[in-house]
Write a protein that holds these residues in place. Structure first.
Motif, PDB file in Angstrom:
ATOM      1  N   GLU A  44      12.824 -22.961  16.529  1.00 37.38           N
ATOM      2  CA  GLU A  44      13.239 -24.110  15.836  1.00 37.38           C
ATOM      3  C   GLU A  44      13.736 -25.195  16.265  1.00 37.38           C
ATOM      4  O   GLU A  44      13.470 -25.647  17.339  1.00 37.38           O
ATOM      5  CB  GLU A  44      14.471 -23.433  14.690  1.00 37.38           C
ATOM      6  CG  GLU A  44      14.110 -22.275  13.966  1.00 37.38           C
ATOM      7  CD  GLU A  44      14.955 -21.368  13.355  1.00 37.38           C
ATOM      8  OE1 GLU A  44      15.136 -21.701  12.014  1.00 37.38           O
ATOM      9  OE2 GLU A  44      16.232 -20.805  13.888  1.00 37.38           O
ATOM     10  N   SER A  45      13.981 -26.353  15.218  1.00 34.33           N
ATOM     11  CA  SER A  45      14.362 -27.687  15.989  1.00 34.33           C
ATOM     12  C   SER A  45      15.485 -27.536  16.829  1.00 34.33           C
ATOM     13  O   SER A  45      16.277 -27.048  16.770  1.00 34.33           O
ATOM     14  CB  SER A  45      14.538 -28.550  14.916  1.00 34.33           C
ATOM     15  OG  SER A  45      14.804 -27.972  13.742  1.00 34.33           O
ATOM     16  N   HIS A 215       6.653 -24.330  14.512  1.00 30.83           N
ATOM     17  CA  HIS A 215       7.839 -23.527  14.013  1.00 30.83           C
ATOM     18  C   HIS A 215       7.340 -22.263  13.087  1.00 30.83           C
ATOM     19  O   HIS A 215       8.265 -21.624  12.691  1.00 30.83           O
ATOM     20  CB  HIS A 215       8.760 -24.220  13.388  1.00 30.83           C
ATOM     21  CG  HIS A 215       8.288 -24.982  12.221  1.00 30.83           C
ATOM     22  ND1 HIS A 215       7.351 -25.918  11.920  1.00 30.83           N
ATOM     23  CD2 HIS A 215       8.580 -24.361  10.797  1.00 30.83           C
ATOM     24  CE1 HIS A 215       7.042 -26.123  10.545  1.00 30.83           C
ATOM     25  NE2 HIS A 215       7.783 -25.256   9.904  1.00 30.83           N
ATOM     26  N   LEU A 256      14.008 -14.349  12.759  1.00 29.90           N
ATOM     27  CA  LEU A 256      13.162 -15.432  12.259  1.00 29.90           C
ATOM     28  C   LEU A 256      12.135 -14.762  11.264  1.00 29.90           C
ATOM     29  O   LEU A 256      11.605 -15.335  10.161  1.00 29.90           O
ATOM     30  CB  LEU A 256      12.476 -16.009  13.467  1.00 29.90           C
ATOM     31  CG  LEU A 256      12.958 -17.055  14.043  1.00 29.90           C
ATOM     32  CD1 LEU A 256      12.161 -17.791  15.327  1.00 29.90           C
ATOM     33  CD2 LEU A 256      13.363 -18.285  13.290  1.00 29.90           C
ATOM     34  N   CYS A 259      13.341 -14.077   7.735  1.00 27.88           N
ATOM     35  CA  CYS A 259      13.724 -15.191   7.129  1.00 27.88           C
ATOM     36  C   CYS A 259      12.446 -15.461   6.002  1.00 27.88           C
ATOM     37  O   CYS A 259      12.671 -16.345   5.278  1.00 27.88           O
ATOM     38  CB  CYS A 259      13.984 -16.383   7.783  1.00 27.88           C
ATOM     39  SG  CYS A 259      15.482 -16.468   8.685  1.00 27.88           S
ATOM     40  N   ILE A 260      11.308 -15.063   6.525  1.00 27.33           N
ATOM     41  CA  ILE A 260      10.038 -15.717   5.757  1.00 27.33           C
ATOM     42  C   ILE A 260       9.907 -14.732   4.638  1.00 27.33           C
ATOM     43  O   ILE A 260       9.926 -13.293   4.850  1.00 27.33           O
ATOM     44  CB  ILE A 260       8.974 -15.345   6.767  1.00 27.33           C
ATOM     45  CG1 ILE A 260       8.977 -16.127   8.148  1.00 27.33           C
ATOM     46  CG2 ILE A 260       7.686 -15.923   5.902  1.00 27.33           C
ATOM     47  CD1 ILE A 260       8.043 -16.041   9.020  1.00 27.33           C
ATOM     48  N   PRO A 271      18.894 -10.712  -1.359  1.00 30.53           N
ATOM     49  CA  PRO A 271      18.448 -11.971  -0.628  1.00 30.53           C
ATOM     50  C   PRO A 271      17.600 -11.742   0.549  1.00 30.53           C
ATOM     51  O   PRO A 271      17.357 -10.765   1.036  1.00 30.53           O
ATOM     52  CB  PRO A 271      19.915 -12.386  -0.031  1.00 30.53           C
ATOM     53  CG  PRO A 271      20.677 -11.083   0.035  1.00 30.53           C
ATOM     54  CD  PRO A 271      20.131 -10.186  -1.222  1.00 30.53           C
ATOM     55  N   LEU A 272      17.082 -12.986   1.001  1.00 31.59           N
ATOM     56  CA  LEU A 272      16.260 -13.215   2.312  1.00 31.59           C
ATOM     57  C   LEU A 272      17.095 -12.840   3.302  1.00 31.59           C
ATOM     58  O   LEU A 272      18.291 -13.217   3.448  1.00 31.59           O
ATOM     59  CB  LEU A 272      15.822 -14.583   2.363  1.00 31.59           C
ATOM     60  CG  LEU A 272      14.601 -14.968   1.543  1.00 31.59           C
ATOM     61  CD1 LEU A 272      14.265 -16.164   1.642  1.00 31.59           C
ATOM     62  CD2 LEU A 272      13.487 -14.066   1.995  1.00 31.59           C
ATOM     63  N   GLY A 273      16.454 -12.307   4.524  1.00 33.80           N
ATOM     64  CA  GLY A 273      17.272 -12.187   5.874  1.00 33.80           C
ATOM     65  C   GLY A 273      17.715 -13.652   6.279  1.00 33.80           C
ATOM     66  O   GLY A 273      16.878 -14.607   5.755  1.00 33.80           O
ATOM     67  N   SER A 274      18.722 -13.986   6.842  1.00 33.70           N
ATOM     68  CA  SER A 274      18.802 -15.044   7.484  1.00 33.70           C
ATOM     69  C   SER A 274      19.836 -15.033   8.738  1.00 33.70           C
ATOM     70  O   SER A 274      20.234 -14.045   9.089  1.00 33.70           O
ATOM     71  CB  SER A 274      19.867 -16.045   6.258  1.00 33.70           C
ATOM     72  OG  SER A 274      20.950 -15.487   6.237  1.00 33.70           O
ATOM     73  N   ILE A 275      19.697 -16.063   9.456  1.00 38.98           N
ATOM     74  CA  ILE A 275      20.485 -16.056  10.751  1.00 38.98           C
ATOM     75  C   ILE A 275      21.644 -17.157  10.741  1.00 38.98           C
ATOM     76  O   ILE A 275      21.645 -18.084  10.412  1.00 38.98           O
ATOM     77  CB  ILE A 275      19.585 -16.589  11.770  1.00 38.98           C
ATOM     78  CG1 ILE A 275      18.330 -15.760  11.793  1.00 38.98           C
ATOM     79  CG2 ILE A 275      20.435 -16.659  13.184  1.00 38.98           C
ATOM     80  CD1 ILE A 275      17.254 -16.465  12.869  1.00 38.98           C
ATOM     81  N   PRO A 276      23.078 -16.261  10.365  1.00 40.40           N
ATOM     82  CA  PRO A 276      23.918 -17.361  10.432  1.00 40.40           C
ATOM     83  C   PRO A 276      24.392 -18.028  11.544  1.00 40.40           C
ATOM     84  O   PRO A 276      23.860 -17.885  12.782  1.00 40.40           O
ATOM     85  CB  PRO A 276      25.020 -16.095  10.012  1.00 40.40           C
ATOM     86  CG  PRO A 276      24.519 -14.883  11.126  1.00 40.40           C
ATOM     87  CD  PRO A 276      23.235 -14.956  10.961  1.00 40.40           C
ATOM     88  N   GLY A 277      25.162 -19.129  11.130  1.00 39.69           N
ATOM     89  CA  GLY A 277      25.500 -20.002  12.337  1.00 39.69           C
ATOM     90  C   GLY A 277      24.433 -21.014  12.735  1.00 39.69           C
ATOM     91  O   GLY A 277      23.571 -21.150  12.230  1.00 39.69           O
ATOM     92  N   ILE A 278      25.094 -21.767  13.822  1.00 37.57           N
ATOM     93  CA  ILE A 278      23.982 -22.804  14.348  1.00 37.57           C
ATOM     94  C   ILE A 278      23.625 -22.610  15.653  1.00 37.57           C
ATOM     95  O   ILE A 278      24.386 -21.919  16.436  1.00 37.57           O
ATOM     96  CB  ILE A 278      24.640 -24.073  13.882  1.00 37.57           C
ATOM     97  CG1 ILE A 278      25.967 -24.515  14.675  1.00 37.57           C
ATOM     98  CG2 ILE A 278      24.389 -24.280  12.424  1.00 37.57           C
ATOM     99  CD1 ILE A 278      26.449 -25.844  14.456  1.00 37.57           C
ATOM    100  N   ARG A 294      25.355 -15.775  17.026  1.00 36.13           N
ATOM    101  CA  ARG A 294      24.469 -15.619  15.850  1.00 36.13           C
ATOM    102  C   ARG A 294      24.083 -14.393  15.870  1.00 36.13           C
ATOM    103  O   ARG A 294      23.482 -13.920  14.644  1.00 36.13           O
ATOM    104  CB  ARG A 294      23.731 -16.723  15.526  1.00 36.13           C
ATOM    105  CG  ARG A 294      23.912 -18.046  16.031  1.00 36.13           C
ATOM    106  CD  ARG A 294      22.653 -18.979  15.999  1.00 36.13           C
ATOM    107  NE  ARG A 294      22.418 -19.137  14.645  1.00 36.13           N
ATOM    108  CZ  ARG A 294      21.147 -19.984  14.211  1.00 36.13           C
ATOM    109  NH1 ARG A 294      20.558 -20.640  15.108  1.00 36.13           N
ATOM    110  NH2 ARG A 294      20.768 -20.065  13.196  1.00 36.13           N
TER     111      ARG A 294
END
Lengths: 339, 331
Positions: A44-45, A215, A256, A259-260, A271-278, A294
């Protein structure tokens, strides 16, 4: 794929001086690319994938310092070449295309002039010969009426055509290695497929090594011979495309993929899977796993020391303290991914 | 108006009529127009009819230049249609006061970097619509903005921060909070996640789904990403050169596409499955010049199934339930 690697990188790091200290943009990255083979750098960025490619081209910003144990390109050490020799290499043996061709083309020069310049600068000779080659290559990348196009300016081309033209321009001198940084991100999905197919065909034809920075895990799965997943400046998972996607092991890679949205997945089913935090700050010294804040599987051992790459398969490594089975959790991340 | 008034659900007299309806909407731009010289007409949107039931998500998909953004701008009242009509809960848009309309329909744009004023704080940005519409007292507005921040998953302490201090995902949350602070009925989201990383995209899509259920919202989702469509939308409309080529429930259109163009778009999706290689969608190259659209069916020069009538005769729309298709294979 056979043949000696065209590029071998070992222990590449890029540090950038910022007011708060040293920012470790790329830390200890190693990979190699063989002729006719595609390496995908994915993340990711801010993960350091673009800095890695700029380091290879020696186009880093002035505040950045590059260190590497080895950065051997066709037997020459890129880290130690003089600026003059490096300039000779860029656009000749070492090509690069960017996400938005409009910003890397000169808007006030005709396409033909820009393409010819590449040839004249590196090979010299008559302009007519350069023009002939430019015309041949425009046709090869699927541009209709190449002769008329040579007299046009970049703004007269659509995004897809501009990217084709950029590819043709990079092929002028038949590079041994092409670095493509998000080459299809600004394009429509239908055009994306065409440009990727073109890159793949040309790569076979010219026996070029290709580093594809993206990405988009879909692009990676379909294009990569080798994959390196980057997070916070490090490679967290690396291996052949087949193995990495068949058994994604690092929790970040698996996150990752979750998330798709998959075919057949609708919001009604949860819900979609997601990665919490930054992403953590890359300034200053780090210890432990950079993904631990994370990670759902993080525990005490993740805080300590440097996490080394461990084997997950024959050609597959990952950077996590957990053994492969535990790191993968219970269910496979992507059901369709069995090899 | 008080804050309480806008927070109360509006009594919906026209519960039966769709919350947004477009009838034969057309927008023509004049290209290259100069003094005493007529421009060339560009039909960016050409005879689009759609209706969106309350609480549903309609996705509009298509390649760049297909007219989806012009269509969304007309739905936002930012651009006047050349002909055709828009109805909001059964009322013609022409009869609705500009400000009253803005309270009901709000936008979320693609780029959270350029759509937020860099010199205003997050609190000011989110409270701005309340300020413009004169809703509530200044102190209440800030409180309302903070409530909304919490709803979209932003920490209250960010209220005095500036956009430059926020990540892309946080900024898009600010844009969503700003759109929702007036409690609109409809959100028009133009590529709301295409500038974001996949992990952030997933967070924003999940958030939009939660908010939709909580606030009984209707979404128009403009995107080029069909995998997002399948996850988010109930209905989908596939647009090409200003026209809707196929529309219907997502399950039907994405699982059994009828129009060859929809098929080609679906074939172009790159799922992260290894070993499949690249698809070779059956699509002629080159997007046609919108100033000089092909006669007959606009898609015929790229269509793998084109036959005799396609080059001369525009196909009629064939409707079946709430699905419709414009293709000579079906008429």
């Amino acid at each position: 794929m056979s043949g000696a690697p065209v590029l071998e990188v070992e222990g590449l790091s890029v540090d950038i001086d910022v007011p708060a200290g040293k920012l470790h943009a790329v830390s200890d990255v190693s990979f190699c690319v063989r002729p006719g083979e595609t390496l995908c750098l994915v993340g990711e960025s801010g993960c350091g994938k673009t800095m890695t490619s700029l380091a290879l081209m020696r186009l880093l910003p002035p505040r950045a310092t590059l260190t590497a144990r080895r950065m051997s390109f066709e037997g020459r050490d890129l880290a130690r070449l003089s600026e003059r020799d490096m300039a000779r290499l860029r656009g000749d043996r070492l090509g690069m295309i960017f996400q938005d061709p409009m910003t890397s083309l000169n808007p006030v020069y005709r396409i033909g002039d820009q393409m010819e310049e590449v040839w004249l600068r590196h090979r010299g000779g008559a302009r007519a010969a350069a023009r002939k080659r430019a015309e041949f290559l425009l046709e090869r990348v699927g541009i209709i009426n190449p002769r008329q196009r040579l007299d046009q300016y970049p703004h007269q081309l659509s995004g897809g055509l501009r990217q084709r033209m950029m590819i043709a321009m990079m092929l002028m001198c038949e590079p041994a290695l092409l670095i493509a940084d998000e080459p299809t991100t600004a394009l429509d999905v239908t055009v994306q497929v065409q440009i990727l197919s073109l890159l793949r065909d040309l790569q076979q034809e010219f026996r070029m090594g290709l580093i594809l920075i993206t990405h988009n895990l879909g692009v990676v799965a379909r294009m990569a011979d080798e994959v390196a997943v980057m997070y916070a400046g490090r490679i967290v998972e690396q291996g052949t495309g087949r193995e990495v996607f068949a058994a994604p092991t690092h929790p970040y890679t698996r996150g990752l993929l979750d998330c798709i949205p998959k075919h057949g997945q609708s919001a009604a089913r949860g819900p979609l899977g997601s990665i919490p935090g930054i992403v953590p700050s890359l300034v200053g010294e780090m210890s432990g796993c950079s993904f631990r804040n994370r990670c759902a599987l993080a525990h005490e051992a993740c805080r300590r020391g440097e996490v080394a790459l461990a084997q997950a398969g024959a050609d597959h490594a990952y950077r996590c303290v957990l053994p492969p089975g535990q790191a993968r959790g219970q269910a496979p991340a992507f059901a369709g991914g069995a090899a | 108006m008080s804050l309480a008034a806008i927070n109360a659900p509006s009594a919906d007299a026209a519960a039966e009529s769709p919350v947004l309806e477009l009838r034969n909407l057309t927008r023509v731009f004049s290209i290259g127009k100069r003094f005493l010289r007529e421009g060339k007409p560009l039909r960016a949107v050409d005879g689009v009819s759609l209706s969106i039931p309350r609480g549903e998500v309609l996705a509009i998909v298509g390649e760049s230049g297909c007219g989806k953004t012009t269509l969304s701008r007309m739905m936002l009242g930012l651009q006047q249609p050349t002909s055709g009509e828009i109805f909001v809960s059964g009322e013609p848009l022409a009869d609705v006061d500009r400000k009253a309309f803005a309270r009901r329909v709000q936008p979320v744009f693609q780029d959270p970097y350029s759509s937020l004023n860099p010199r205003k704080t997050i609190g000011q940005i989110i409270a701005d619509p309340l300020h413009i519409h004169g809703v509530g007292a200044p102190a209440d507005r800030l409180a309302a903005a903070q409530d909304m921040m919490e709803r979209v998953g932003l920490a209250r302490r960010l209220v005095h921060s500036y956009p430059s201090q926020l990540s892309g995902g946080q900024r898009q949350r600010v844009a969503i909070a700003r759109a929702l602070v007036m409690r609109p009925e409809i959100l028009i989201c133009d590529e709301p996640t295409s500038a974001l990383d996949v992990s952030v995209q997933a967070q924003i899509l999940n958030l939009l789904q939660t908010l939709r259920a909580e606030l009984n919202l209707t979404y128009v989702f403009i995107t080029h990403d069909l995998s997002v469509v399948e996850y988010m939308a109930d209905h989908v409309a596939v647009m090409y050169l200003g026209r809707i080529l196929e529309t219907g429930p997502v399950r039907e259109v994405l699982h059994a596409p009828r129009h060859p163009y929809t098929r080609a778009l679906l074939d172009s999706i790159l799922t992260p499955e290894p070993g499949l290689g690249l698809p070779r969608p059956d699509l002629g190259r080159g997007f046609p010049d919108p100033l000089d659209p092909p006669p007959g069916c606009r898609f015929h020069p790229r269509c793998p199934k084109a036959f005799a009538p396609c080059a001369t005769l525009p196909p009629a729309r064939v409707s079946e339930g709430d699905a419709s298709v414009e293709c000579h294979l079906y008429d």
